[in-house]
Design an enzyme around this catalytic site. Structure first.
Site, PDB file in Angstrom:
ATOM      1  N   ASP A 312       0.870  -1.167   0.000  1.00 46.76           N
ATOM      2  CA  ASP A 312       0.000   0.000   0.000  1.00 46.76           C
ATOM      3  C   ASP A 312       0.915   1.228   0.000  1.00 46.76           C
ATOM      4  O   ASP A 312       2.107   1.109   0.298  1.00 46.76           O
ATOM      5  CB  ASP A 312      -0.885  -0.026   1.235  1.00 46.76           C
ATOM      6  CG  ASP A 312      -1.705   1.239   1.392  1.00 46.76           C
ATOM      7  OD1 ASP A 312      -2.331   1.658   0.419  1.00 46.76           O
ATOM      8  OD2 ASP A 312      -1.684   1.819   2.504  1.00 46.76           O
ATOM      9  N   ASP A 504      -1.673  -0.898   6.072  1.00 42.36           N
ATOM     10  CA  ASP A 504      -1.858  -0.381   7.428  1.00 42.36           C
ATOM     11  C   ASP A 504      -3.271   0.028   7.769  1.00 42.36           C
ATOM     12  O   ASP A 504      -3.596   0.157   8.947  1.00 42.36           O
ATOM     13  CB  ASP A 504      -0.941   0.824   7.660  1.00 42.36           C
ATOM     14  CG  ASP A 504      -1.454   2.071   6.953  1.00 42.36           C
ATOM     15  OD1 ASP A 504      -1.901   1.955   5.808  1.00 42.36           O
ATOM     16  OD2 ASP A 504      -1.412   3.156   7.557  1.00 42.36           O
ATOM     17  N   ASP A 508      -7.133  -1.733   3.817  1.00 46.50           N
ATOM     18  CA  ASP A 508      -6.194  -2.790   3.449  1.00 46.50           C
ATOM     19  C   ASP A 508      -6.578  -4.143   4.037  1.00 46.50           C
ATOM     20  O   ASP A 508      -5.992  -5.163   3.663  1.00 46.50           O
ATOM     21  CB  ASP A 508      -4.778  -2.436   3.930  1.00 46.50           C
ATOM     22  CG  ASP A 508      -4.214  -1.223   3.214  1.00 46.50           C
ATOM     23  OD1 ASP A 508      -4.483  -1.074   2.015  1.00 46.50           O
ATOM     24  OD2 ASP A 508      -3.521  -0.424   3.859  1.00 46.50           O
TER      25      ASP A 508
END
Length: 631
Positions: A312, A504, A508
């Site tokens: 990410d 995080d 996600d």
């Protein structure tokens, strides 16, 4: 004495074997050799019964091990009259199990340390007074004022009320130095207060606090069995067949049934059963010591084989905290005047950039004005009136509606401008950025050296922004404008597997769950991300993702070394015994030494000095910037 008594109670078969061995020695000294033979043989038959019951239970569960070899070796030594070898085989089996239990306990030390330190008591300050009531931590409510005495554990997540205090967070984050906190700063449950009493205000219930969440992760991590350990069990079937074949041939060629017993005595590969689980428990313990909670040995095995890593962007490759890069005022405003007006208006905004603007103003010591006349247009900006001044702050199109002379700022890669208008006139802009983590590029390079050749970025930001960050950190494959469902589809479509996903946030959580190994940056991330991940990094340190892979590779390598070492040594001893070179008694002693050597080798997975030498990713790159989400 109490320690010795406790050990005997914990390992009764070992204790009984030692006592019977001593009794047999006395009987032998008295010349009662027949009694010694009957005594040792009886012990052997009892152990055969215990082992047989356990073997049948495991077979019903679909687990086939080398229990049969141990049972046959005991029976064979009894039948050929090698009763001393019988005693040594029993001691080897029971002692090996005891040694495994001790080694596993040693390997779980860091994991157990978390479980043993769960806060139980909280010192509740009634009504803000000095009266203190001791209550169970589970009864603390949000908003309660708590006293934390020197060297005590913080019972729940809280905000510091005292002016300042130092806390030891090493068991939570792996950070060895005390962390200084100031009034208003968050304090994690499970951290240890320093030398002065501190007052905190609870911000979460005990069940929802950071330490309890970590304990839940640890409990989940402790109850697993890695695929490579099951593989060790599968080795037992051909190994058992091979051992029986060698023993049968030795008997057939020599015509001596003692030769059959001698081969089986050294064919009991306890390292196959003991060393691999100890190695994986040691690897999990090593990960915990490095601020990484791994939910099972199977995760370490997948980390060791990983071929692709997916990141990410915001909060993972970047710090996730927008920072003010520069202030660009128009005449007649100064930088401080522009920033003060912007911060005054942003007090009434819920946008992610508002806190950054306010923080920048506070850092410069600027005074912010208050008003009851402020209106926020979500995703666009804020209009506020301070006295006879109307201040508009937000995105360019929103400000331009109030100040037609507004124009776009000259931005470099990875920057975003916040525009201001005062009384219908364009007043300037404030440029913000989200910094790339200093060690992001070094982490990706470290992963590549560890065999994770493919790196991918999945982000909801636009492609120009994503490409800019990808170039800075060394990622070649980028997919931008992703919704959570798009990230899931992208990970499922990757062919180079196993796939690691590092993220995080709440968005996600789905993709962390579908990846072969999901790693959550848990220091600032959401509970949803941590719960759906296979591993949780407790530090706000991206390099721990590379450390997790390195620990996985070390653990699997050591476990496989132990498996093959046990097999190789046992085969070598079997061949020597087949030629009559190793008497049964000597063979039992040699097998005990093999067990000890392989289990000690497995304990290398705990790490130790290697972690001190490899603390963090050494390489650093200059800080870089990227755009933050627009309004």
């Amino acid at each position: 004495m109490s320690t010795l008594t406790g050990a005997f109670r914990r390992y009764p078969v070992v204790a009984a074997t030692i006592l019977i061995g001593l009794l047999g020695l006395l009987l032998w000294a008295a010349g009662l050799t027949v009694a010694v033979q009957w005594l040792f043989s009886a012990l052997g038959l009892v152990v055969v019964g215990i082992q047989g019951v356990g073997m049948i239970k495991r077979m019903r569960q679909g687990s086939f091990g080398v229990d049969l070899l141990a049972i046959m070796a005991i029976i064979a030594t009894i039948l050929v009259g090698e009763y001393v070898a019988t005693l040594l085989i029993v001691l080897m089996l029971s002692g090996g199990a005891a040694l495994e239990d001790y080694a596993a306990g040693r390997a779980q030390r860091e994991l157990n340390a978390l479980l043993d330190r769960v806060p139980q008591i909280a010192h509740l300050l009634r009504g803000g007074s000095s009266d203190v009531d001791d209550v169970p931590a589970t009864l603390v409510q949000i908003g309660d004022l708590l006293l934390v005495r020197p060297a005590e554990i913080v019972p729940v997540d809280a905000d510091l009320v005292s002016a300042s205090a130092a806390f030891d967070e090493s068991s939570l984050t792996g950070e060895s130095l005390p962390v200084e906190r100031h009034a208003g700063d968050p304090v994690l449950s499970g951290s240890i207060n320093g030398q002065a009493a501190a007052t905190v205000r609870a911000t979460a219930l005990a069940a929802d606090s950071q330490y309890q969440q970590i304990v839940a992760l640890v409990a989940e991590a402790a109850a697993s069995k890695a695929p490579v350990v099951r593989l060790a069990d599968r080795y037992a079937v051909p190994f058992t067949a091979g051992a029986l074949l060698i023993a049968g041939l030795a008997w057939f060629v020599s015509g001596d049934p003692v030769r059959f017993a001698e081969v089986l005595v050294v064919a009991t590969p306890c390292p196959l059963l003991l060393a691999a689980p100890v190695a994986f428990m040691g690897g999990m313990s090593r990960a915990a010591r490095n601020g990484i909670i791994v939910k099972g040995g199977g995760v370490l095995e997948k980390l060791a084989r990983a071929k692709t890593v997916v990141f990410d962007k915001t909060g993972t490759l970047t710090y996730g905290t927008p920072a003010i890069a520069r202030v660009c005022p128009e005449d007649p405003f100064s930088e401080d005047e522009l920033l003060s007006l912007a911060a005054s208006a942003e007090q009434y905004s819920s946008h992610v950039l508002a806190a950054s603007v306010i923080t920048a103003a506070e850092t410069r010591g600027l005074v912010m004005q208050r008003t009851e006349s402020a209106v926020e247009v979500p995703a666009h900006g804020v209009t506020a009136r301070f006295g006879d001044q109307e201040v508009v702050v937000g995105k360019l199109s929103f400000v331009a509606e109030h100040a037609p002379d507004a124009y776009p700022a000259d931005l470099s890669g990875g920057e975003l401008a916040i525009y201001l208008a005062v009384d219908g006139r364009y007043a300037g802009c404030i440029v913000a950025s989200d910094q790339v983590r200093d060690n992001a590029r070094a982490t990706i390079a470290a992963l590549e050296r560890l065999g994770v050749r493919e790196s991918v970025m999945l982000t909801g930001d636009t492609r120009p922004t994503a490409n800019h960050i990808a170039r800075l950190v060394g990622i070649t494959r980028v997919r931008a404008d992703c919704l959570p469902a798009d990230k899931v589809d992208a990970v499922r479509a990757i062919r180079e597997r196993p796939v690691i996903m590092v993220g995080d946030g709440v968005n996600d959580a789905p993709v962390l769950a579908v990846a072969d190994v999901g790693i959550a940056m848990g220091a600032k991330g959401s509970t949803a991300a941590s719960e759906s991940a296979d591993a949780v990094i407790l530090l706000d340190d991206l390099s721990r993702a590379a450390r997790a892979v390195a620990i996985g590779r070390d653990t699997v390598r050591i476990a496989l070394q132990c498996i093959w070492l046990g097999i190789a040594l046992s085969i070598g001893l079997m061949i020597a015994a087949a030629f009559g070179l190793i008497p049964a008694t000597v063979g039992a002693l040699l097998q005990e030494l093999v067990d000890l050597a392989t289990i000690l080798n497995a304990l290398r997975a705990i790490g130790g000095r290697r972690d001190v030498r490899a603390r963090g990713v050494a390489a650093r790159i200059p800080a870089a910037t990227q755009p933050v989400p627009t309004r």
